[in-house]
Scaffold this motif. Structure first.
Motif, PDB file in Angstrom:
ATOM      1  N   GLU A   1       6.783   4.694  -5.235  1.00  0.00           N
ATOM      2  CA  GLU A   1       7.601   5.872  -5.087  1.00  0.00           C
ATOM      3  C   GLU A   1       9.019   5.518  -4.667  1.00  0.00           C
ATOM      4  O   GLU A   1       9.308   4.404  -4.254  1.00  0.00           O
ATOM      5  N   SER A   2       9.868   6.512  -4.713  1.00  0.00           N
ATOM      6  CA  SER A   2      11.251   6.320  -4.306  1.00  0.00           C
ATOM      7  C   SER A   2      11.305   5.884  -2.852  1.00  0.00           C
ATOM      8  O   SER A   2      10.596   6.418  -2.008  1.00  0.00           O
ATOM      9  N   GLY A   3      12.115   4.921  -2.588  1.00  0.00           N
ATOM     10  CA  GLY A   3      12.280   4.465  -1.209  1.00  0.00           C
ATOM     11  C   GLY A   3      11.229   3.483  -0.775  1.00  0.00           C
ATOM     12  O   GLY A   3      11.209   3.057   0.378  1.00  0.00           O
ATOM     13  N   SER A   4      10.335   3.067  -1.705  1.00  0.00           N
ATOM     14  CA  SER A   4       9.282   2.151  -1.275  1.00  0.00           C
ATOM     15  C   SER A   4       9.798   0.720  -1.162  1.00  0.00           C
ATOM     16  O   SER A   4       9.104  -0.137  -0.646  1.00  0.00           O
TER      17      SER A   4
ATOM     18  N   LYS B   1      11.404  -1.080  -3.887  1.00  0.00           N
ATOM     19  CA  LYS B   1      11.401  -1.809  -5.157  1.00  0.00           C
ATOM     20  C   LYS B   1      12.752  -2.448  -5.438  1.00  0.00           C
ATOM     21  O   LYS B   1      12.844  -3.645  -5.723  1.00  0.00           O
ATOM     22  N   THR B   2      13.784  -1.615  -5.359  1.00  0.00           N
ATOM     23  CA  THR B   2      15.115  -2.130  -5.648  1.00  0.00           C
ATOM     24  C   THR B   2      15.485  -3.251  -4.690  1.00  0.00           C
ATOM     25  O   THR B   2      16.071  -4.261  -5.076  1.00  0.00           O
ATOM     26  N   THR B   3      15.115  -3.074  -3.440  1.00  0.00           N
ATOM     27  CA  THR B   3      15.442  -4.095  -2.455  1.00  0.00           C
ATOM     28  C   THR B   3      14.791  -5.425  -2.817  1.00  0.00           C
ATOM     29  O   THR B   3      15.429  -6.476  -2.731  1.00  0.00           O
ATOM     30  N   VAL B   4      13.547  -5.365  -3.253  1.00  0.00           N
ATOM     31  CA  VAL B   4      12.896  -6.596  -3.682  1.00  0.00           C
ATOM     32  C   VAL B   4      13.659  -7.226  -4.841  1.00  0.00           C
ATOM     33  O   VAL B   4      13.972  -8.412  -4.829  1.00  0.00           O
TER      34      VAL B   4
HETATM   35  N1  LIG Z   1      22.147  -0.821   1.923  1.00  0.00           N
HETATM   36  C1  LIG Z   1      21.211  -0.087   2.520  1.00  0.00           C
HETATM   37  N2  LIG Z   1      21.430   0.384   3.779  1.00  0.00           N
HETATM   38  C2  LIG Z   1      20.500   1.120   4.404  1.00  0.00           C
HETATM   39  N3  LIG Z   1      19.332   1.477   3.876  1.00  0.00           N
HETATM   40  C3  LIG Z   1      19.039   1.045   2.615  1.00  0.00           C
HETATM   41  C4  LIG Z   1      19.970   0.261   1.887  1.00  0.00           C
HETATM   42  N4  LIG Z   1      19.442   0.000   0.687  1.00  0.00           N
HETATM   43  C5  LIG Z   1      18.230   0.589   0.666  1.00  0.00           C
HETATM   44  N5  LIG Z   1      17.964   1.215   1.827  1.00  0.00           N
HETATM   45  C6  LIG Z   1      16.751   1.930   2.200  1.00  0.00           C
HETATM   46  O1  LIG Z   1      15.690   1.052   2.047  1.00  0.00           O
HETATM   47  C7  LIG Z   1      14.567   1.724   1.537  1.00  0.00           C
HETATM   48  C8  LIG Z   1      14.112   1.062   0.287  1.00  0.00           C
HETATM   49  O2  LIG Z   1      15.128   1.280  -0.702  1.00  0.00           O
HETATM   50  P1  LIG Z   1      15.003   0.823  -2.221  1.00  0.00           P
HETATM   51  O3  LIG Z   1      16.265   1.230  -2.872  1.00  0.00           O
HETATM   52  O4  LIG Z   1      14.609  -0.571  -2.274  1.00  0.00           O
HETATM   53  O5  LIG Z   1      13.820   1.732  -2.749  1.00  0.00           O
HETATM   54  P2  LIG Z   1      13.328   1.969  -4.227  1.00  0.00           P
HETATM   55  O6  LIG Z   1      11.887   1.791  -4.195  1.00  0.00           O
HETATM   56  O7  LIG Z   1      14.117   1.161  -5.150  1.00  0.00           O
HETATM   57  O8  LIG Z   1      13.643   3.506  -4.399  1.00  0.00           O
HETATM   58  P3  LIG Z   1      14.161   4.277  -5.700  1.00  0.00           P
HETATM   59  O9  LIG Z   1      12.989   4.489  -6.540  1.00  0.00           O
HETATM   60  O10 LIG Z   1      14.663   5.553  -5.138  1.00  0.00           O
HETATM   61  O11 LIG Z   1      15.211   3.450  -6.310  1.00  0.00           O
HETATM   62  C9  LIG Z   1      14.961   3.160   1.308  1.00  0.00           C
HETATM   63  O12 LIG Z   1      14.500   3.947   2.376  1.00  0.00           O
HETATM   64  C10 LIG Z   1      16.459   3.104   1.294  1.00  0.00           C
HETATM   65  O13 LIG Z   1      16.973   4.300   1.827  1.00  0.00           O
END
Ligand SMILES: Nc1ncnc2c1ncn2[C@@H]1O[C@H](COP(=O)(O)OP(=O)(O)OP(=O)(O)O)[C@@H](O)[C@H]1O
Ligand SMILES: Nc1ncnc2c1ncn2[C@@H]1O[C@H](COP(=O)(O)OP(=O)(O)OP(=O)(O)O)[C@@H](O)[C@H]1O
Ligand SMILES: [Mg+2]
Ligand SMILES: [Mg+2]
Lengths: 341, 614, 285, 543
Positions: free
Chosen positions: B324-327, B329-332
């Motif tokens: 889901e969003s915020g899990s 994924k992008t960070t990985v």
């Molecule tokens: N630069 C940042 N500063 C603070 N919080 C961040 C930053 N980047 C990501 N986050 C937080 O880290 C968590 C994981 O974010 P991430 O973008 O990796 O999720 P995601 O699974 O890719 O979500 P989405 O599907 O919405 O893209 C989220 O709660 C996001 O708000």
């Protein structure tokens, strides 16, 4: 919130300290000092030397700064809240600024009220009906009003309404020459005259403020109006206003929340302009001989009156920083999103 | 399938609302909506389908006599035999919010940012019901509880920006429902939501409609939603209604060209993948161990975005990362290409720990790994032409595979740019255009061309399809699958859309709240999900098939909200929502356990084995 | 540095500008005024019918055929002064605007992109500079270094730089979070390259809009400084100086030496504001 | 507003400023408007006798050094003992100040003691006493050695109370300036009683009080209300020993722009205005209800050329400048005819003035020849400085001069400087190269004093030789003048000095100009005093 304010206050104190020292050094670098003016040409070199020593100008800059901040002997310094004594008149800088500041505050506050009274309704109306004739007229007005220097507007108004038509009182200050000024309490004639129950002075004071206030309001209303329009357009186009209508909320509630949401940027602009006008009203002040803070500051610079320059810079900077701080607090009260900073 | 049975709720023929020749215009120029006709009956759920910008929202709002500033509505909208468009403001106010409720596309923006949720809900309620402030407040709590918000009385004092999108959407629903409207207009109510939450929300809306007999106009671009929840469908294009049928008829035999096309897109299947096989760690191209990353929020709170993630991507393989969003994924993804520095853990690329290199030494390595982002427009420098954009990596690294940049001639670069554009299926005349002059699909192809310029071995694809319209999405998926085959690159394919992952990947990892909860081959994960979260996730997928409706079968719901990543629960992160929850779940952190068939699961109930002393 | 510095009056694509001007009468008027003022700044003194710095008639002559706008108290030809003044006013305002925009943009870029402790210090300093009373600062700088155009440019630039810092920084703060920046990083660009090649060009819009407005402000402030006695030296033709030295004569019925320069200021500032507004509508949306 | 003004005997006077301070040893003593406050509140020991008014109706004074030129004010009569150089003053009895204090010898002694204390910001009282050669008023009081200076600052028996109404003042040498100096505002007599009441431990001479609150004395007016930077209101002193003033209340108001002052007097909102521009005076000359009158008193327009900076170190260049100027145009366009060409650097009304035999009339050819002889090469870097506050008067003239000089090949740039900066460079730094100045009026009404003030070289005790002029001949002649008792010889010597000054062009005198006022035609009695401050007591208002 408290932490935010405290942090800002600490920064402001550092800023004020830095500016005090910077201005002090800048002034000492000025190419002249007021000794000659103090003594006049009917005097001998001994007298100049004596007068110079009297002002402490024979000592090193650092030691002068020390005296300015910390005081000397019985005289208190800035750190003890003493702004010093004007070299031109011998009165305390605090009392001179105390006389000049209320005049400026009265002038610019009324100008902002008038500018707001013109700009806010017009800005709101044109935002609701973009592209209409009124919108175009108001847009042109905004561009045009800000285009001429305010002192020129002031001069033109004086020329027409005083010299030619004789409707306005002479641009000779805050009151007619023969009128006894009301006892000074706040320094603002309009308030003082009401406090003293002096309706004659009140009306006279008001009459003397009409042209300067109109001049300033004319110049100020342009940018404020533009901001109101822009901000209103944004809010009117926002989803929550639409949703409020869709939910059948009473119109009063809708327009109240619209206004509140559009208010932030307008408040920001107004505060910045207000801070600017503390010193920037000088042009209008001198056209109308009002003797406000701006005129005082310009006079101080022309006289190379070091303590007065220092004092007036300090007061204006502190006031501006306080205005910005209050602005941020107000914005935070207005908008919960601004609270996390 | 030929048996067109009536929808489960019998449509009563009483007309709730009828629009005739409605037009909406924004200033001069053509109308955003023209000659819009629509009739909605009691208890009916009507779907309004159409591409982005075709006028769905404008039409829906017009049904309440509303238009976005500075729009104007004309025509007639009959409600209760009276024309809404000719009513006085007071009469309109009485109908809006009381008889017709609205749920908008952007829930958070639709809430007044300056007022608390409680104030807003009770204001709406009080606008239509004579009650005291206190009563309205109590009612607001009930309403919030009814839409599944726990701890409702505390939420009343929250401001919209303090809520998650899902929570804001629910607050909006409770406002819309507060006076039990006869007609609910829901404008893409789930576009910002995660699949599990979306399913939850639509179910609830459907139930309420059934229970109260109110009609719903459901605006959407998603055929899955239409198929699962609607009785009738209205298709719009360019501000006009082009088709109006019952849902079953529509799916069986769409009439219009446009309808056919979108139906075709959604049912396309490109599964031509190489057979999934599991490779041993030794020939992994990318090997991630115990990766963690946290962010510090402006208010100094600590947000754990990624927590002890292990992942290995064999050379030439595509691994999907869903969640889901915020899990996280992008960070990985960003950690893998070192756009972020991890707090802990290692990233081995071709056997070398890239996190240990200093920034300058690492820079040449970037030619070997690239990333493509979700929003193609945002990823392209808006002032540069396609040519310059694609040339940039060539200028920096040359043609890739170790060739230094200085050895590359201008002609070689020109040649390579042409090849790349051809490779991603862009016509040569796009070369001198800027991003704004391209469609979203073309923009994403430019991003892809740029990423491929230096012949990388590894590509992170961060939701490369989710910003694209349905047709372009399918094309893109095809292209990606095709490229992988031809170039032999490894992918980390990030998506929350399970269908696209299924099309591209051999392996799938499922993330939930900063952790990987299940990982295995595509077949393992998709066909036999074992983690409760994976199960719910798969169950939430709405298939564009009106014969297999979600509302008709038994559901594996996840209750409640996703916990905040700032304030993680003590035990299993899913404990608050899991149907299998027990006390132990709430107390213990879960470990990712590898099972006999090669898959790993983070749930002691599913993979109970080998729980050693941590 | 490949960053394109914003330029006034020399837009990159003239044909587009002309096309835009045709559709927008306000922009047309604005461009004409700006062009005229730049023309006069370059050639005003050459085409002036009389010397703008020497008495060419009796003092305080009414407007007539030989002195189209009359003469002032010193016997100088008002018309010649009015058209020679852009050499000072426009050049000064434009240079100050350019200097402060370039400086402010660069500082704003670095302060916004590399968010280090000194960026914070820069911002706090520019806070104070903005709170500092404008006229005192201007007058002190001029008193320190003398009444000439160069020093006035420095003074005005110092006043306007904080505005550009603020605007650019705000824009950079949003731009730096966009994916193209991250893409550039993933591509292997160094941070400086990203800042200057990618972020800078995309953060110029607010400064570009502000630029034209600042020219207008500059003209007004120059005039204001002259009015309080800190402008250029007489008899350099300068509108504010003309007004301030002739304001006295208004009461004697001699309106021409102060009315004409005031109108000239209004027109010029209006022109720059109109152009700025058009840019704003195009670039700023 | 005119309603209030109609009250007979009450007038409004407008000036560019009002008194900034009232202590003549204080920081604002050099400002003319501050002096106006002082002279109307304070009373001198003696003053010049009046002379019949000039043709424009402006009262005049009989300048000179003889007893016959003076009348007693606070002093009823005096005697001089040439052997001991001692003056004995019999003081007037029954004189009452505003606060009710009665005048006696203590007040006089206090005044001199305060002057000698040099405790104020600018020790004017001491300076004047020194100029008048009062014994022991030497520069020792300003010495660097603190202890010695402190000793010297104590008043000894040079000013001595003989009895309650007799005071003796001793000089160190005969000096003709003694009586003239006593008329000057800087030796007005304080009311000791009130002053002492307002002293503080750190300020034993009540400077703070005198400067910012009120200056207690025995003058014709008493301070009623004083709003700094705005207005200064006085009431007639009903106890004034010469009879209560006819104008019973004066509102002295600050109106910085001269055009606004002009407008006010035209509309009857003010009865008297000062320091308009010549052009503005000219414009109301024929207006109804307004009168303009003036006198060629002691105001001159000078061009100062610095002897230390080339090219003006060359007398031929200075002379060329003198020949190049178009005096007629300056008089016509700059002063609207209300000026005459100067005949020398000393005001023509001062005793000792003589018309120099060296005169310079406009002669371009001669100017060019002189420049050639001097080998002048124009570098275009000459700055003509003037006080920017006086721009409305000086700018047209400066522009004219600039054009005149351009004709002979000297290019100058105008350089307006704020008064303070101008003063600093003129008096302290003495580095103004080329300046236009209309404010040098020696307060001592004597050609000798003027010479000492401006032309004697610094080494020989010259006070304010602002152009660094140095002529042995002038220095020698002045040494003689200083101790010359015989008026005739003294005048011959002074005439010789003036010839030399004009030959050297120590200063280039351009024009002598009228000091003018614009006032209500119901106002009469205006008289000119050397400090140009109107004594409101002279006036009568029939409004
Ligand atoms: N630069 C940042 N500063 C603070 N919080 C961040 C930053 N980047 C990501 N986050 C937080 O880290 C968590 C994981 O974010 P991430 O973008 O990796 O999720 P995601 O699974 O890719 O979500 P989405 O599907 O919405 O893209 C989220 O709660 C996001 O708000
Ligand atoms: N406030 C507005 N001002 C001007 N034009 C508008 C406005 N709102 C919408 N439009 C235009 O009207 C057309 C229809 O917009 P609308 O939002 O109704 O489309 P939509 O189908 O709901 O799109 P989406 O799927 O993106 O929500 C679009 O071309 C849009 O650009
Ligand atoms: Mg929409
Ligand atoms: Mg993401």
């Amino acid at each position: 919130m408290t932490r935010f304010v405290a942090r800002r206050l600490v920064i402001a104190v550092v800023q004020v300290a830095a500016i005090t020292i910077a201005v002090f050094l800048l002034i000492r670098a000025l190419p002249a000092d007021p000794v000659a003016t103090r003594v006049g040409f009917n005097a001998s070199p001994d007298v100049y030397r004596k007068a110079k020593a009297d002002l402490g100008l024979d000592r090193s800059t650092l030691s002068q700064l020390g005296t300015y901040l910390g005081g000397s002997g019985t005289e208190r310094g800035l750190l003890a809240g003493n702004l010093g004594t004007s070299w031109a008149s011998g009165s305390t800088v605090a009392s001179e600024i105390g006389d000049a500041l209320p005049i400026t505050l009265e002038l610019i506050s009324l100008s902002f009220l008038l500018a707001g009274a013109i700009a806010i309704p017009l800005g709101m109306r044109t935002a609701r009906r973009p592209g209409k004739a009124l919108d175009k007229a108001v847009f042109g007005y905004g561009l045009f009003a800000g285009a001429a220097p305010e002192f020129w507007w002031g001069l033109m108004l004086v020329f027409v309404f005083y010299f030619k038509l004789g409707w306005a009182p002479a641009p000779l200050g805050r009151l007619s020459p023969q009128l006894q000024a009301p006892t000074q309490r706040t320094g603002a004639i309009l308030i003082d005259s009401l406090l003293a129950g002096r309706l004659d002075a009140f009306w006279d004071g008001l009459r003397h403020l009409i042209l300067p206030v109109v001049t300033l309001a004319f110049v100020l209303s342009g940018p404020i109006m533009k901001m109101v329009r822009q901000s209103m357009t944004r809010v009117l186009g926002s989803d929550f206003v639409l949703y409020a209508q869709a939910a059948g909320l009473p119109p009063r509630q809708v327009s109240r929340s619209t206004l509140r949401a559009a208010f932030g940027p307008v408040l920001t602009l107004t505060s910045i302009l207000y801070g600017f006008m503390l010193g920037g009203a000088v042009l209008v002040e001198s056209v109308f001989s009002l003797g406000g803070l701006g005129q005082y500051s310009v006079k101080s610079v022309l006289e190379f009156n070091y303590p007065s320059i220092q004092g007036v810079v300090l007061v204006i900077t502190v006031l501006s920083l306080v205005i910005y701080l209050v602005l941020d607090v107000l914005l935070a009260l207005l908008d919960p999103r601004a609270r996390h900073r | 399938m030929t048996d067109v049975s009536t929808p489960s709720s019998a449509v009563d023929q009483e007309v709730v609302l009828e629009a005739r020749g409605v037009c909406v215009s924004y200033g001069e120029g053509t109308n955003a909506v023209s000659d819009f006709d629509l009739r909605i009956h009691r208890g009916e759920i009507v779907g309004l389908l159409g591409e982005s910008g075709c006028g769905k929202t404008s039409a829906a709002l017009a049904l309440m006599g509303l238009a976005r500033h500075p729009g104007r509505v004309s025509g007639s909208v009959l409600y209760d035999n009276r024309n809404l468009l000719e009513m006085s403001d007071a009469e309109l106010r009485d109908i809006r919010g009381r008889s017709i409720g609205l749920i908008t596309q952007k829930p958070r923006q639709s809430l007044n940012p300056l007022l608390t949720i409680g104030t807003q809900i009770s204001r709406v309620f009080r606008a239509h019901n004579r009650v005291s402030k206190e009563e309205a407040q109590t009612h607001a709590i009930e309403l919030l509880e009814a839409v599944g918000i726990n701890d409702a009385s505390r939420r009343l004092t929250a401001y919209p920006h303090e809520l998650s999108g899902g929570m804001a959407q629910r607050a909006l629903i409770s406002m819309a429902m507060s006076s039990r409207p006869q007609l609910l207009i829901a404008d893409e109510p789930t576009s910002g939501l995660d699949v599990t939450i979306q399913a939850q929300f639509l179910d609830r809306m459907w139930e309420r409609a059934q229970a109260t007999g109110s009609a719903v106009l459901l605006v959407t671009q998603d055929l899955g939603i239409i198929a699962n929840y609607c009785d009738r469908i209205v298709v719009m294009a360019d501000g006009r209604v082009i088709e109006e049928r019952t849902v079953r008829e529509f799916f069986l035999s769409p009439q219009q060209e446009y309808s056919k096309r979108i139906l075709a897109v959604q049912s396309a299947d490109t599964t031509t993948n190489p057979a999934a096989r599991r490779l041993e760690g030794s020939d992994a191209l990318v090997e991630v161990k115990a990766l963690s990353k946290h962010f510090v929020l402006p208010d100094k709170r600590r947000l754990q975005a990624v927590q002890s993630v292990d992942l290995s991507i064999p050379a030439g393989h595509a691994v999907g990362l869903v969640g889901e969003s915020g899990s996280g994924k992008t960070t990985v993804g960003r950690l893998l290409v070192r756009l972020l520095e991890p707090d802990a853990g290692t990233v081995l690329f071709a056997g070398r720990d890239i996190t240990a290199l200093d920034a300058k030494a690492f820079r040449p390595q970037r030619a070997r790994m690239q990333i493509v982002f979700q929003d193609p427009f945002d990823s392209l420098n808006p002032r540069w032409t396609v040519d310059r954009i694609v040339r940039e990596p060539l200028d920096l690294h040359g043609l890739g595979r170790g060739e230094p940049a200085s050895n590359t001639t201008h002609a070689e670069k020109q040649q390579r740019i042409a090849e790349l554009l051809d490779l991603v299926g862009l016509s040569p005349d796009t070369r001198n255009r800027k991003a704004a002059a391209l469609s979203a699909g073309e923009q994403q192809r430019v991003c892809l061309a740029r990423a491929l310029a230096t012949q990388p071995e590894f590509l992170v694809l961060d939701e490369p399809t989710s910003a694209l319209p349905p047709a372009a999405r399918v094309e893109m998926v095809k292209l990606l699958a095709d490229l992988r085959r031809r170039l032999g690159i490894s992918y980390l394919f990030i998506s929350h859309d399970l269908w696209t992952v299924g099309q591209v990947c051999d392996e799938v990892a499922v993330m939930y709240l900063s952790q990987i909860v299940e990982q295995g081959t595509r077949a393992q994960v998709f066909e036999h999900p074992s983690h409760p979260y994976t199960q719910a996730l798969l169950d939430s997928v709405l298939l564009p098939d009106p014969t297999d409706r979600r509302v008709d079968r038994e559901r594996k719901d996840l209750a409640g909200e996703i916990p905040s990543p700032v304030d993680l629960p003590a035990g299993c992160y899913l404990a608050g929502r899991c149907p299998l929850v027990e006390d132990r779940c709430r107390a213990e952190r879960q470990e990712l356990v590898t099972m006999g068939d090669g898959r790993s699961v983070r749930c002691w109930k599913v993979a109970p084995a080998t729980r050693s002393a941590s | 540095m490949t960053a394109t510095a914003p330029t006034v009056g020399h837009p990159k694509r003239p044909h587009r500008l002309i096309a835009a001007a045709r559709r927008d009468p306000l922009l047309t008027i604005g461009l004409c005024i700006v062009a005229l003022s730049i023309f006069l700044a370059l050639f005003g003194t050459l085409i002036a019918p009389k010397s703008p710095t020497e008495p060419t008639g009796a003092p305080s002559e009414h407007p007539s055929l030989s002195h189209w706008m009359g003469t002032d108290a010193s016997g100088l030809d008002v018309f010649s002064q009015v058209i020679s003044a852009p050499r000072t006013d426009v050049v000064l305002a434009v240079s100050a605007a350019l200097v402060s925009s370039v400086l402010g943009t660069l500082i704003g870029l670095t302060a916004g992109y590399f968010r280090t402790w000194w960026a914070e210090v820069v911002m706090r300093i520019s806070d104070v500079l903005q709170a500092f009373p404008v006229f005192i600062l201007g007058m002190m700088l001029v008193a320190l270094s003398g009444r000439n155009t160069g020093n006035l440019i420095v003074a005005l630039s110092l006043l306007y730089t904080p505005i550009f810092i603020r605007l650019t920084r705000a824009e950079v703060l949003t731009q730096r979070n966009r994916s193209y920046v991250e893409s550039a990083r993933a591509m292997g660009n160094s941070e400086w390259k990203i800042a200057f090649r990618h972020v800078l060009p995309n953060s110029l819009a607010p400064s570009l809009i502000q630029l034209s407005v600042t020219v207008g402000f500059g003209i007004l402030l120059t005039a204001g400084l002259s009015y309080v006695g800190a402008g250029v030296r007489p008899p350099t033709p300068e509108w504010g100086l003309m007004i301030s030295s002739s304001a006295n004569q208004l009461i004697l019925g001699e309106w021409w030496p102060s009315v004409f320069p005031g109108l000239a200021i209004s027109f010029t500032v209006f022109g720059f504001a109109a152009v700025g507004n058009a840019i704003e509508r195009r670039v700023g949306g | 507003p005119t309603r209030a003004a109609a009250a007979a005997g009450e007038i409004t006077v407008l000036a560019e400023d009002i008194p900034a301070g009232l202590d003549y040893d204080g920081p604002s003593a050099a400002i003319p408007t501050s002096q106006t406050g002082m002279v109307n509140l304070m009373e001198p020991l003696v003053y010049y006798k009046t002379k019949p008014a000039n043709s424009e109706g402006i009262g005049l004074l009989s300048f000179g050094f003889a007893d016959a030129n003076f009348e007693g004010r606070l002093a009823e009569s005096w005697t001089y003992d040439p052997k001991t150089f001692t003056w004995t003053f019999k003081l007037r009895k029954g004189v009452k100040g505003c606060g009710g204090a009665t005048f006696n010898a203590d007040d006089v002694v206090y005044t001199f003691a305060r002057a000698k204390s040099v405790s104020g910001a600018a020790p004017i009282g001491w300076f004047l006493s020194n100029v008048a050669s009062i014994a022991n008023f030497t520069p020792d009081v300003l010495g660097a050695d603190k202890a010695k200076a402190a000793e010297a600052q104590k008043l000894g028996d040079e000013v001595k109370k003989i009895d309650d109404f007799t005071v003796a003042i001793k000089q160190s040498a005969p000096n003709k300036l003694f009586l003239p100096v006593l008329t000057i505002f800087g030796l007005g007599i304080f009311d000791k009683e009130t002053m002492e009441k307002n002293k503080t431990a750190t300020d034993p001479w009540s400077h703070e009080f005198a400067n910012n609150t009120n200056v207690p004395s025995f003058g014709p007016y008493c301070l009623d209300k004083w709003t700094k930077n705005s207005e200064f209101v006085v009431k007639g002193n009903t106890d004034y020993y010469r009879g209560a003033p006819k104008v019973t209340r004066v509102v002295y108001r600050k109106v910085p722009q001269s055009s606004n002052r002009l407008a006010a007097v035209q509309r009857g909102e003010a009865q008297l205005v000062e320091r308009l521009t010549p052009k503005e005076f000219d414009s109301v000359r024929k207006a109804k209800g307004v009168k303009v009158a003036g006198v060629i008193g002691n105001e001159n327009l000078f061009v100062h050329m610095n002897f230390k900076t080339p090219p003006f170190d060359n007398v031929k260049v200075r002379q060329a400048v003198a020949y190049a100027l178009d005096y007629k145009k300056i008089i016509a366009n700059g002063y609207f005819g209300q000026a005459t060409k100067s005949k020398g650097p000393i005001p023509s009304s001062y005793p000792g003035f003589s018309v120099s035999k060296n005169q310079y009339d406009t002669n371009i050819e001669k100017a060019k020849t002189l420049l050639k002889e001097a080998g002048y090469k124009d570098k275009g870097d000459i700055l003509l400085s003037y006080v920017s506050e006086k721009q409305s008067i000086l700018l047209p003239i400066a522009t004219q001069i600039k054009a005149d000089l351009a004709k002979v090949g000297i290019k100058v740039k105008l350089d307006p400087l704020p008064q303070t900066q101008y003063g600093d460079r003129q008096l302290v730094k003495k580095d103004l190269q080329f300046a236009l100045n209309d404010q040098e009026k020696p307060i001592g009404v004597d050609a000798g004093y003027a010479t000492l003030l401006f032309f004697v070289s610094s080494e020989k005790g010259g006070l304010n030789n602002m152009v660094n002029y140095s002529s042995p001949k002038v220095d020698d002649l002045f040494a003689k003048v200083k101790n010359e008792a015989d008026d005739k010889t003294r005048n011959t010597e002074l005439a010789e000095i003036q010839d030399q000054l004009m030959a050297d062009l120590a200063w280039l005198p351009v024009v002598e100009l009228k000091t003018q006022w614009a006032f209500s035609d119901k106002l009469t009695g205006l008289a000119w005093h050397p400090d140009s401050s109107i004594r409101w007591n002279d006036l009568k208002y029939a409004g």
